[in-house]
Design an enzyme around this catalytic site. Structure first.
Site, PDB file in Angstrom:
ATOM      1  N   LYS A  32     -25.731 -17.585 -58.611  1.00  0.00           N
ATOM      2  CA  LYS A  32     -26.468 -17.030 -59.130  1.00  0.00           C
ATOM      3  C   LYS A  32     -26.596 -15.570 -58.552  1.00  0.00           C
ATOM      4  CE  LYS A  32     -30.203 -16.540 -59.758  1.00  0.00           C
ATOM      5  NZ  LYS A  32     -31.459 -15.384 -59.233  1.00  0.00           N
ATOM      6  N   THR A  71     -27.695 -14.426 -49.972  1.00  0.00           N
ATOM      7  CA  THR A  71     -28.479 -13.553 -50.219  1.00  0.00           C
ATOM      8  C   THR A  71     -28.234 -13.590 -52.031  1.00  0.00           C
ATOM      9  OG1 THR A  71     -25.731 -12.522 -50.769  1.00  0.00           O
ATOM     10  CG2 THR A  71     -27.311 -12.022 -48.986  1.00  0.00           C
ATOM     11  N   GLU A  77     -26.461  -5.972 -61.256  1.00  0.00           N
ATOM     12  CA  GLU A  77     -26.844  -5.377 -62.201  1.00  0.00           C
ATOM     13  C   GLU A  77     -26.143  -3.320 -62.557  1.00  0.00           C
ATOM     14  OE1 GLU A  77     -30.953  -7.255 -61.496  1.00  0.00           O
ATOM     15  OE2 GLU A  77     -30.920  -4.892 -60.476  1.00  0.00           O
ATOM     16  N   THR A 113     -29.940 -15.845 -64.486  1.00  0.00           N
ATOM     17  CA  THR A 113     -31.657 -15.024 -64.385  1.00  0.00           C
ATOM     18  C   THR A 113     -30.668 -13.852 -64.678  1.00  0.00           C
ATOM     19  OG1 THR A 113     -31.884 -14.180 -61.842  1.00  0.00           O
ATOM     20  CG2 THR A 113     -33.101 -16.206 -62.281  1.00  0.00           C
ATOM     21  N   ASN A 164     -33.747  -1.719 -63.807  1.00  0.00           N
ATOM     22  CA  ASN A 164     -35.301  -2.852 -63.086  1.00  0.00           C
ATOM     23  C   ASN A 164     -36.128  -1.485 -62.923  1.00  0.00           C
ATOM     24  OD1 ASN A 164     -33.362  -3.690 -61.078  1.00  0.00           O
ATOM     25  ND2 ASN A 164     -32.435  -2.987 -60.791  1.00  0.00           N
TER      26      ASN A 164
END
Lengths: 404, 404
Positions: A179, A190, A275, A153, A399
């Site tokens: 992933k 997780t 991220e 993703t 985010n």
């Protein structure tokens, strides 16, 4: 982008496992977004799932199905998480399983569903069901690398690893993919990860092996402290190597060691691709009265936004590390017992800055992409290690952009 | 910068309290960095301090002094926190107190030290001691506004408030100032704040009043989950109004209500001025089995980096709020009991998205500077509210720049 990851080499097939990856147009066009993993009859399955109270319908269904039957297929979609979708979500997940079961001529309980993506919206069942025949037709033992891409993703790199071991005089293969790069915090599984091996094992033994390695691998990573509603780690054992895994003995020892290696590599790859990550950080806490105490200290350091922004700045701001240790939820201790190391440089002991410490040393320890922080609590023999990433502008950008 | 703060109006003097603020050149030149607050003999003192295991030497000394004597003066420096400085740090803090005591001709125990700034380096005792006479000479009952500026570090606005009440037929004043904008998390005191009143009270009664209000004010705010090594909240009562505060009755009721107003204003000002804050967020959790449970859910939402970045983006990404609720450390519950509101819009109930919810409503609820999130757990009658800010690029910039 991912810290210290060079790209995915060719993953090794596992006898009895075939993977097919297709574009189903689930949320965006021209994107591989549907993966079906098939395994031979007689395959044993084990899994750990998110501990979230809001565990998504596919998680609830996969858990229930695994309790009822040995798995024959896994169906995994990206785009939508099918989470917070209530009864409708359960029906939708079941419909996807049923489509696979009809084609494979097996029971619906033999199919496990997995979803990842946006929370709160239905999955497009029609589009998924329509794509099932193509995904089954695409099935190949060589399909691991494509599947590793198909489950991505916000990941910037596909993640996978193969390990072979010799056990019982024969070669055994373990191959896994994973992933996940945000909403990552250890609370059982997780993220999504699928691992397969050709060892032969009863489901209970397989589950014991998975449980054994998960604490120090997938449950030892954290990017932002957030646990997803959907995350799952599945281990399939086809038995095709004819090597029998029992709950102790040399095969167990060798297999668990290799499985831990696979899971550690996958889990660390998730952190390395966290991220916005620019650093890969190992936080090791020793000298605790219990492993839980060490873990509490390590987590508090790893999740402190002030520590994480200092890591991003390559700033050996050890005051923030002390502040995090100081507020960790553990029993009181004499802070003069505590030793803090940045890489090889001792920065704090006997209740004050180490007289031998220089800022130059600290800066060197924080300069590279990989940073090692060690804390000794001086209370006992327990220890714990967690792996995390830093907090960068890029994390906020990824985010903090309106959902796209 | 600070969300919804217009600037500090003139603070009201408190009979029996005088404040002096000077430039002592502690870490940077041309900066007001030393404040001395003097109070009349007979003043009672109460305080709450950081719960950090690494409580700094000035905290340890202030706590000890307050246990030994009624306070006559507070000496507050910025620049260096005198934390993680061991025995030397205690000596340094004591030397600062002694300098004030010598000039005031009082005992060293009657002086309380407070420091804020960089951790791990000594305070420049010589420069502080040299500046003490000037700070004492500058003492004025009108000195509150200058002192509010003098205790600032990364704050972008000075923070203070005055409230008057009528009690026992007379007027009582409460005036307070505070500093702090990062490393803010409730664990007793979470910053530096100095509040004075002219009510008359025994120290034990004053401490009870402070304890009563701190849970819903200073302990209900969080910026980044980090607790400092130095934070303290002090309440001085000079008795000069001749109104006696006892541990119950109408004076108690009126005083506690007013003190809570003062502390709430100061605490919320700290959140509004949170590092990089662009939003002021109230998270209210009701329907819990205990206040602790509600608080655990509110804290998990408030500290989630994914929720905080969505707040920054004005993105009503309620999936992240659900994910945070789902991983909060509370006993299992049926998620179909949970109701989630964004402002006035109900987004989640009966285990799924509210059919009446539209993204447009959510966007409206998240558009302004002040955001209200409500969660009802549907289990009982307990509730808790926390106040927080968002996570912006600016937070990363402020904390991710090498220390300057």
């Amino acid at each position: 982008m991912a810290v210290g990851i060079k790209g995915l080499s060719s993953l090794r097939p596992v006898h009895g496992v075939r993977l097919g990856t297709v574009m189903a147009g689930i949320r965006k066009a021209d994107r591989r977004d549907l993966v079906i993993i098939q395994c031979d009859e007689g395959t044993a399955g084990a899994a750990v799932f998110t501990q979230s109270q809001f565990a998504a319908p596919p998680v609830l269904l996969a858990k229930a199905h695994l309790g009822l039957a040995a798995p024959r297929a896994l169906i995994i979609n990206t785009g939508y998480a099918n989470a917070a979708t209530g009864e409708q979500g359960l029906e939708d997940a079941r419909a996807c399983c049923q489509a696979v079961a009809s084609h494979l001529n097996c029971a619906v309980e033999e199919v496990l569903p997995f979803s990842t993506g946006v929370i709160g919206e239905r999955i497009p069942v029609d589009r998924i069901v329509s794509a099932v025949p193509a995904a089954l037709a695409a099935a190949s033992a060589e399909g691991w690398n494509e599947a590793a891409s198909g489950i991505m993703t916000t990941d910037t790199v596909p993640k996978g690893v193969s390990v072979t071991l010799t056990a019982g005089g024969r070669e055994v293969t373990i191959t896994g993919i994973a992933k996940g790069s945000g909403m990552i915090h250890p609370n059982m599984a997780t993220m999504l990860s699928f691992v397969a091996t050709d060892v032969a094992a009863e489901a209970a033994v397989l589950q014991a092996a998975l449980k054994r390695v998960v604490a120090t691998t997938f449950n030892a990573i954290t990017v932002d402290g957030d646990t997803s509603t959907n995350d799952a780690l599945v281990l399939l054992a086809t038995g095709r190597s004819d090597v029998l895994l029992e709950s102790s003995g040399p095969v167990w020892d060798a297999f668990v060691e290799a499985l831990e290696r696979v899971c550690r590599t996958l889990a660390q790859a998730i952190v390395r691709d966290g991220e916005g990550a620019t650093k890969f950080v190992e936080i090791q806490v020793t000298g605790g009265r219990s492993a839980e105490e060490c873990r509490a200290v390590a987590d508090t350091i790893a999740l402190s936004p002030l520590v994480k922004t200092a890591l991003f700045a390559s700033d050996p701001n050890w005051g923030r590390i002390l502040a995090a240790i100081g507020r960790a939820p553990i029993a009181p201790l004499d802070t003069r017992d505590i030793v803090v190391m940045l890489g090889d440089a001792c920065v704090f002991r006997n209740g004050a800055v180490d007289p031998g410490y220089s800022e130059e040393w600290g800066r060197r320890a924080f300069a590279g992409e990989e940073i090692h922080i060690r804390v000794d609590l001086g209370q006992g023999d327990a220890s714990a290690t967690v792996f995390t990433s830093d907090l960068s502008y890029e994390y906020v950008r990824i985010n903090g952009s309106y959902r796209t």
